[in-house]
Design an enzyme around this catalytic site. Structure first.
Site, PDB file in Angstrom:
ATOM      1  N   SER A 102       8.447  22.778  15.769  1.00  0.00           N
ATOM      2  CA  SER A 102       9.994  23.551  16.743  1.00  0.00           C
ATOM      3  C   SER A 102      11.034  22.434  15.866  1.00  0.00           C
ATOM      4  O   SER A 102      10.748  22.394  15.303  1.00  0.00           O
ATOM      5  CB  SER A 102       9.973  23.079  18.395  1.00  0.00           C
ATOM      6  OG  SER A 102      11.168  22.962  18.608  1.00  0.00           O
TER       7      SER A 102
ATOM      8  N   TYR B   9       6.802  15.476  22.841  1.00  0.00           N
ATOM      9  CA  TYR B   9       7.141  16.500  22.484  1.00  0.00           C
ATOM     10  C   TYR B   9       7.659  16.173  21.184  1.00  0.00           C
ATOM     11  O   TYR B   9       7.477  17.305  20.355  1.00  0.00           O
ATOM     12  CB  TYR B   9       7.708  17.516  23.567  1.00  0.00           C
ATOM     13  CG  TYR B   9       7.978  18.654  22.840  1.00  0.00           C
ATOM     14  CD1 TYR B   9       7.223  19.385  23.158  1.00  0.00           C
ATOM     15  CD2 TYR B   9       9.116  19.301  22.592  1.00  0.00           C
ATOM     16  CE1 TYR B   9       7.067  20.942  22.327  1.00  0.00           C
ATOM     17  CE2 TYR B   9       8.889  20.746  21.653  1.00  0.00           C
ATOM     18  CZ  TYR B   9       7.942  21.411  22.415  1.00  0.00           C
ATOM     19  OH  TYR B   9       8.214  22.717  22.336  1.00  0.00           O
TER      20      TYR B   9
END
Length: 258
Positions: A145, A161
């Site tokens: 990401s 995350y």
């Protein structure tokens, strides 16, 4: 990209919805056979129906050690080969307790890393073992990401995350180096903020437009990643490994913060 993936058989972990399902459609359109893996049995049925006879869907939890192995065996059994793995599975860990460091719970940390990193390690391990067992090369594409490399503290402070997605990059580069001599290549996609994603719902239209200014300034769409995924699964990327490819609408080079 028609026939770029002719006679290739690919396993997609997290392939029954979103980015994974969009890629599965693109792979089939490009001539591939696909096995898609997802947690939800209904999504598996719908995916197989939409993808047609060149696909098989398998229900499974990506954090379980047997899931990827079973999917690869299914791919070989049904289609006669296993040529590539695309790991898409992952997601937000907020519901487990992920968040800013001063509020982050140990459960949130562990579950978020399991969901995004342990699952990926297990699928990559299964793929590497399969390629080596068949004494052949292959390709692995992992999903990171933009938040793993280009954070925005005001809107995104889920530190477990971000850690997991950053670790995907280090892990992928490390195994790319280790297995390049066996003609196994490992690359990474880093998408920007995708429309409908768990971590995108509270963003203002102006922030998204400023931070991802390409194409009029917008959220990313699952289809925006399909071309890159097809390339990395194809023989056109046969001399490419250990690379990080961002499809982020300009996020990583934009200075918009607020």
């Amino acid at each position: 990209m028609e026939n770029w993936l002719a006679n290739r058989s690919i396993v997609i972990i997290g392939g029954t919805t979103g980015l994974g399902l969009s890629a599965a459609r693109a792979f089939v359109k490009s001539g591939a056979n696909v096995v898609v893996v997802g947690r939800n049995p209904e999504n598996c049925l719908v995916a197989e129906l939409h993808l047609g006879s060149s696909s098989r869907a398998k229900q499974g939890d990506a954090t379980h050690p047997q899931t990827a192995l079973d999917a690869i065996q299914l791919c070989i059994r049904e289609f006669g080969s296993f040529d590539g793995l695309y790991h898409v599975a992952g997601g937000s860990g907020e519901k487990f307790g992920d968040g800013p460091l001063h509020t982050l719970s140990l459960e949130g940390w562990n579950k978020t890393l399991d969901l995004n990193l342990t699952s990926l390690m297990l699928s990559n391990q299964a793929a590497i073992r399969a390629f080596m067992g068949m004494n052949r090369g292959g390709t692995i594409l992992n999903m990171s990401s933009v938040l793993g490399i280009s954070p925005v503290a005001l809107h995104f402070s889920d530190h477990a995350y971000a850690t997991a997605k950053s670790a995907v990059i280090g892990f992928s580069k490390s195994i790319a180096a280790s297995y390049a001599s066996k003609n196994i290549r490992v690359n990474v996609l880093t998408p920007g903020i995708i429309e409908g994603a768990e971590n995108s719902t509270d963003l203002s239209a102006k922030f998204v437009s400023d931070k991802q200014p390409l194409d009029g300034g917008r959220y990313g769409l699952p289809t925006d990643l399909d071309g890159a995924a097809v390339y990395f699964m194809s023989e056109y990327s046969r001399f490419t490994t250990g690379q990080i490819f961002s499809v982020d609408g300009g996020w990583s080079i934009s200075d918009a913060q607020h």
